[in-house]
Design an enzyme around this catalytic site. Structure first.
Site, short mmCIF file in Angstrom:
data_model
loop_
_atom_site.label_atom_id
_atom_site.label_comp_id
_atom_site.label_asym_id
_atom_site.label_seq_id
_atom_site.Cartn_x
_atom_site.Cartn_y
_atom_site.Cartn_z
N LYS A 50 -25.37 -19.80 1.02
CA LYS A 50 -26.36 -20.60 0.28
C LYS A 50 -27.40 -21.21 1.21
O LYS A 50 -27.22 -21.30 2.43
CB LYS A 50 -25.65 -21.63 -0.59
N ARG A 77 -15.23 -18.90 -2.86
CA ARG A 77 -15.94 -17.76 -3.46
C ARG A 77 -16.95 -17.26 -2.43
O ARG A 77 -17.89 -17.99 -2.10
CB ARG A 77 -16.64 -18.21 -4.74
N1 PMM Z 1 -22.40 -19.72 -7.23
C1 PMM Z 1 -23.07 -18.66 -7.68
C2 PMM Z 1 -22.60 -17.90 -8.78
N2 PMM Z 1 -21.42 -18.20 -9.36
N3 PMM Z 1 -19.51 -19.56 -9.47
C3 PMM Z 1 -18.83 -20.63 -9.05
N4 PMM Z 1 -17.66 -20.96 -9.65
N5 PMM Z 1 -19.26 -21.40 -8.03
C4 PMM Z 1 -20.44 -21.16 -7.37
O1 PMM Z 1 -20.80 -21.92 -6.45
C5 PMM Z 1 -21.21 -20.04 -7.81
C6 PMM Z 1 -20.70 -19.25 -8.89
C7 PMM Z 1 -24.38 -18.31 -7.06
O2 PMM Z 1 -24.20 -17.63 -5.87
P1 PMM Z 1 -24.42 -16.02 -5.76
O3 PMM Z 1 -25.78 -15.72 -6.31
O4 PMM Z 1 -24.30 -15.73 -4.33
O5 PMM Z 1 -23.35 -15.36 -6.56
#
Ligand code: PMM
Length: 286
Positions: free
Chosen positions: A224, A264
């Site tokens: 991020k 994650r």
């Molecule tokens: N961040 C993203 C997408 N889904 N789900 C959860 N539970 N927590 C998060 O911090 C989260 C998520 C966005 O990040 P990406 O675009 O790299 O998937």
């Protein structure tokens, strides 16, 4: 330094360490890997590789949540995720579906998904909590205030940790009232969602308050922007997204040491090493 061993969520793997969730974004526009896994065959191969690298579960999403992103239609979202969920599940991969839509959650679970990861914590779709209760699967409740087009306008808090904990507790109460079993609930502060970089650091620095909510905690720090800013070059250029995986692994180790249930991440292998070190280290301190 080390907190209690990680909590578990009923219905998901329970290794004696922090879980590692691998990310498969089947989107054209996710901020770190948008467009890379849009073709089902590429997404399936990637999810299979993440599982082979040791992911405890693989999170499949068809809607980008990067700031400013426009929402896909339900049909477009379904068309992106269902073939991937279906094939990964058939290959024995434990899959979570990353969606804010009840209809997508239901069809993904029907196709084999084991858990629902809802970045809106049930706020985006009034049918979500009842649907998850009915499906009887684990539910990740993330802190969220608005869709991506407006969320950064809402990044104002009296005290970010107190406010996020209170708003998360309200969403957990709503989930429980809808009939979702407490042992199937995990919470997530939603790093970067209606949060500035400073808010993210504050939440990481005071993880104990999130743990005190009494539910397993998931963290999504991977790649991020706040990490890109931290690692900016001397001329102020942010570290490119794909060069943030060592920093992500550092957050995974520290999160695991603090008692976080699951991280994650995009790069599973590095974070798996990190959480294994944290777990072994914790055993020596007890
Ligand atoms: N961040 C993203 C997408 N889904 N789900 C959860 N539970 N927590 C998060 O911090 C989260 C998520 C966005 O990040 P990406 O675009 O790299 O998937």
């Amino acid at each position: 330094m080390f907190s209690t061993p990680p909590r578990y969520v009923d219905g998901l793997p329970q290794p004696a360490r922090c879980l590692v969730m691998g990310v498969v974004n089947v989107t054209p526009d996710s901020f770190s890997d948008g467009g890379v896994w849009l073709e089902p065959t590429a997404a399936i191969a990637h999810g299979t590789a993440l599982s082979a690298a040791g992911a405890d579960l693989v999170d499949v999403g068809g809607e980008s949540t990067r700031p400013g992103a426009q929402r896909p239609s339900v049909d477009v979202e379904l068309g992106r995720v269902i073939p991937v969920v279906s094939e990964l599940s058939a290959r024995g991969v434990v899959v979570s579906i990353d969606t804010m839509r009840a209809s997508v959650a239901r069809q993904a679970v029907d196709a084999g998904a084991s858990a629902v990861n809802d970045v809106s914590g049930g706020l985006a779709d009034p049918a979500m909590l009842g649907t998850v209760a009915d499906l009887e699967v684990p539910y990740i409740v993330m802190h969220w205030r608005a869709h991506s087009t407006t969320m950064q306008d809402l990044a104002t808090y009296d005290d970010v940790v107190t406010d996020v904990c209170r708003e998360l507790a309200e969403r957990v109460d709503a989930a429980l009232t809808a009939g979702i079993a407490p042992e199937r609930i995990a919470v997530d502060p939603g790093l970067g969602f209606a949060k500035t970089g400073e808010h993210n650091w504050e939440l990481l620095g005071r993880l104990a308050s999130l743990l005190d909510l009494g539910f397993p905690v998931l963290l999504g720090a991977s790649r991020k922007t706040f990490l890109g800013r931290l690692l900016a070059s001397d001329d102020g250029q942010q570290r490119p997204v794909t060069a943030r995986d060592d920093a992500t692994a550092a957050t995974s180790a520290l999160a695991a040491a603090a008692g976080v249930w699951c991280v994650r991440v995009h790069d599973v292998a590095r974070s798996l090493d990190a959480v294994q070190v944290a777990s072994r280290w914790a055993r020596s301190t007890r």
